[in-house]
Design a protein around this motif. Structure first.
Motif, PDB file in Angstrom:
ATOM      1  N   PHE A   1       0.950  -1.244   0.066  1.00  0.00           N
ATOM      2  CA  PHE A   1      -0.044  -0.032   0.091  1.00  0.00           C
ATOM      3  C   PHE A   1       0.819   1.311   0.108  1.00  0.00           C
ATOM      4  CE2 PHE A   1      -2.955  -3.145   1.623  1.00  0.00           C
ATOM      5  CZ  PHE A   1      -4.106  -2.581   1.060  1.00  0.00           C
ATOM      6  N   GLY A   2       0.434   2.338  -0.846  1.00  0.00           N
ATOM      7  CA  GLY A   2       1.178   3.411  -0.675  1.00  0.00           C
ATOM      8  C   GLY A   2       0.048   4.509   0.180  1.00  0.00           C
ATOM      9  N   VAL A   3       0.477   4.497   1.494  1.00  0.00           N
ATOM     10  CA  VAL A   3      -0.401   5.125   2.574  1.00  0.00           C
ATOM     11  C   VAL A   3       0.111   6.434   2.845  1.00  0.00           C
ATOM     12  CG1 VAL A   3      -1.887   4.842   4.568  1.00  0.00           C
ATOM     13  CG2 VAL A   3      -1.426   3.287   2.884  1.00  0.00           C
ATOM     14  N   ARG A   4      -0.376   7.489   2.953  1.00  0.00           N
ATOM     15  CA  ARG A   4       0.289   8.727   3.507  1.00  0.00           C
ATOM     16  C   ARG A   4       0.360   9.100   5.073  1.00  0.00           C
ATOM     17  NH1 ARG A   4      -1.085  13.886  -0.227  1.00  0.00           N
ATOM     18  NH2 ARG A   4       0.707  14.781   1.166  1.00  0.00           N
ATOM     19  N   TYR A   5      -0.943   8.819   5.460  1.00  0.00           N
ATOM     20  CA  TYR A   5      -1.271   9.291   6.969  1.00  0.00           C
ATOM     21  C   TYR A   5      -1.650   8.117   7.781  1.00  0.00           C
ATOM     22  CZ  TYR A   5      -1.057  13.861   4.683  1.00  0.00           C
ATOM     23  OH  TYR A   5      -0.685  14.919   3.910  1.00  0.00           O
TER      24      TYR A   5
ATOM     25  N   SER B   1       1.086  16.279  10.776  1.00  0.00           N
ATOM     26  CA  SER B   1       0.406  16.787   9.338  1.00  0.00           C
ATOM     27  C   SER B   1      -0.701  15.976   8.995  1.00  0.00           C
ATOM     28  CB  SER B   1       1.672  16.452   8.468  1.00  0.00           C
ATOM     29  OG  SER B   1       1.932  15.145   8.212  1.00  0.00           O
ATOM     30  N   ALA B   2      -1.354  15.152   9.928  1.00  0.00           N
ATOM     31  CA  ALA B   2      -2.509  14.564   9.696  1.00  0.00           C
ATOM     32  C   ALA B   2      -3.668  14.933  10.538  1.00  0.00           C
ATOM     33  CB  ALA B   2      -2.309  13.321   9.638  1.00  0.00           C
ATOM     34  N   GLU B   3      -4.956  15.225  10.275  1.00  0.00           N
ATOM     35  CA  GLU B   3      -5.875  15.366  11.311  1.00  0.00           C
ATOM     36  C   GLU B   3      -6.600  13.986  11.593  1.00  0.00           C
ATOM     37  OE1 GLU B   3     -10.460  17.474  11.008  1.00  0.00           O
ATOM     38  OE2 GLU B   3      -8.904  17.677   9.335  1.00  0.00           O
TER      39      GLU B   3
END
Length: 414
Positions: free
Chosen positions: A128-132, A335-337
């Motif tokens: 998976f390419g997951v950012r947050y 940087s994530a909510e």
């Protein structure tokens, strides 16, 4: 902020006045669960006025009955007839054909979106390419390679089941649950409760000190195709809290590689404990794990908490370029909510209730009967007069109380 143009566009989609969109938005932001958008006595949201028990019937027929039918000449008609039949059995007013059609269309669109999201979020098969954090959380069960003993008499009671929830972006364990019974729908609900809530009270209860700040409501749950991951309780709870469900392709276990690797890592560590059976059945008799077994379920839970909270989270992780998972969580979380439960006294209990197994019942002269156990509440007298079907949620490991609703947002404890 929601602009006037955006509100008008949403109003067109919902077939309501644009001012209603602002009222719904304020209500949802105050308590971000989908039940807050249910209609009040003086208002109406199209397609949302159905009794909760009727919604449960539709959900069962669409997700369980319909996929089991191999060949249907007229699926839409057969769907309506099956829903009407089930509603008649429990004394409910059956929904109209158009209402069923809207629900069925909505369910198919959700399933299509979930399937479509799978290849787009892949960098390579099974990766998976997951950012947050909390964007994708994998859940899996495994039977631990160790024999435990009873706290009462020290006799061997068997191998425990370990349920894990892993955040793919940071590789942090958001929560785990240990039990001797094979995992079911209630196990998943209890695990998600640990994922969403602060862990301080749980850590104090089991007597372990660990820095474990990772928590929140997942955006997507990535699951295999086990029955407990397709239960009515899990689907309804996830709808309530805005959690999407994504299932692994059948026969392709590498699509759950992150959590599978974590399971192997933890079981390798278990080999050094008394009572370890080893991962292979070959040579298990020669190891005679029964003679060395000495850990209770509580002992093993404490060991697992220390192993994950103190060691795994703080150790360099190859998949994170040698960055420890705890440090990766802090880096990404800045940087994530994150999404948390509403700040209400009963938020924890309400969250758990939404994920408990569900049964439909009618109130009889002697009250509510479930699993040959009788439950009574003063409200039952009025509900029996109106012959209302009720929704019952229960915990399989604790039938001393159940939670009952007669089609409203809230449940009463009985």
């Amino acid at each position: 902020m929601l602009s006037r143009e955006q509100a008008k566009r949403a109003a067109q989609l919902l077939n309501v006045h644009w001012a209603t969109v602002y009222r719904l938005r304020r209500r949802f932001l105050a308590n971000p669960v989908t039940s807050t958008l249910q209609p009040s006595p003086c208002g109406r949201i199209p397609g949302g006025r159905l009794d909760a028990a009727v919604e449960t019937v539709i959900d069962d027929v669409v997700h369980e009955w319909l996929p089991a039918q191999r060949q249907l000449a007229h699926p839409a008609t057969d769907l309506v007839l099956e829903i009407k039949r089930r509603c008649a059995v429990v004394g409910l007013d059956s929904p109209s054909r158009s209402t069923v059609a809207r629900r069925w269309t909505a369910y198919r669109q959700q399933d299509a979106l979930a399937r479509a999201a799978l290849p787009e979020s892949m960098v390579a098969p099974g990766t998976f390419g997951v950012r947050y954090p909390l964007d994708i959380v994998q859940i899996d069960h495994t039977q631990a390679d160790i024999l435990l003993v009873s706290e009462l008499d020290g006799q061997v009671i068997g191998r425990p089941w370990l349920s894990l929830a892993l955040d793919v972006a940071s590789r942090c364990v958001l929560g785990f649950y240990l039990g001797m019974e094979r995992p079911g729908a209630a196990t998943v609900g209890l695990l998600l409760t640990r994922v969403a809530l602060p862990k301080a009270s749980w850590l104090a209860k089991i007597g372990v000190e660990a820095d474990w700040p990772m928590r929140g409501i997942p955006r997507v749950l990535h699951l295999d195709n086990a029955a407990e991951f397709k239960s009515r309780a899990l689907r309804s709870g996830c709808r309530e809290y805005g959690i999407d469900l994504m299932y692994r392709p059948v026969g392709k276990p590498h699509f759950g590689g992150h959590i599978e690797r974590l399971n192997r890592t933890l079981m390798e560590r278990v080999r050094g404990l008394p009572g370890a059976t080893g991962s292979s059945a070959k040579g298990r008799k020669a190891r005679q794990a029964e003679k060395t077994a000495s850990l209770t379920l509580r002992d093993f839970e404490q060991w697992m908490t220390i192993e994950i909270g103190r060691r795994y989270h703080q150790s360099p992780h190859r998949g994170l370029s040698e960055l420890p998972p705890a440090e990766k969580w802090r880096e990404l979380s800045s940087s994530a909510e994150a999404r948390y439960l509403p700040n209400a006294p009963d938020a924890e209990l309400q969250f758990l209730i939404r994920f408990l197994p569900v049964e439909l019942r009618t109130i009889q002269a002697d009250g509510l009967n479930l699993f040959r156990i009788r439950y009574w509440h003063p409200l039952f007298a009025a509900w029996r007069e109106t012959r209302r079907a009720v929704t019952v949620r229960y915990h399989p490991e604790d039938l001393s109380r159940v939670f009952v609703s007669a089609g409203k947002k809230s449940y009463i404890e009985v």
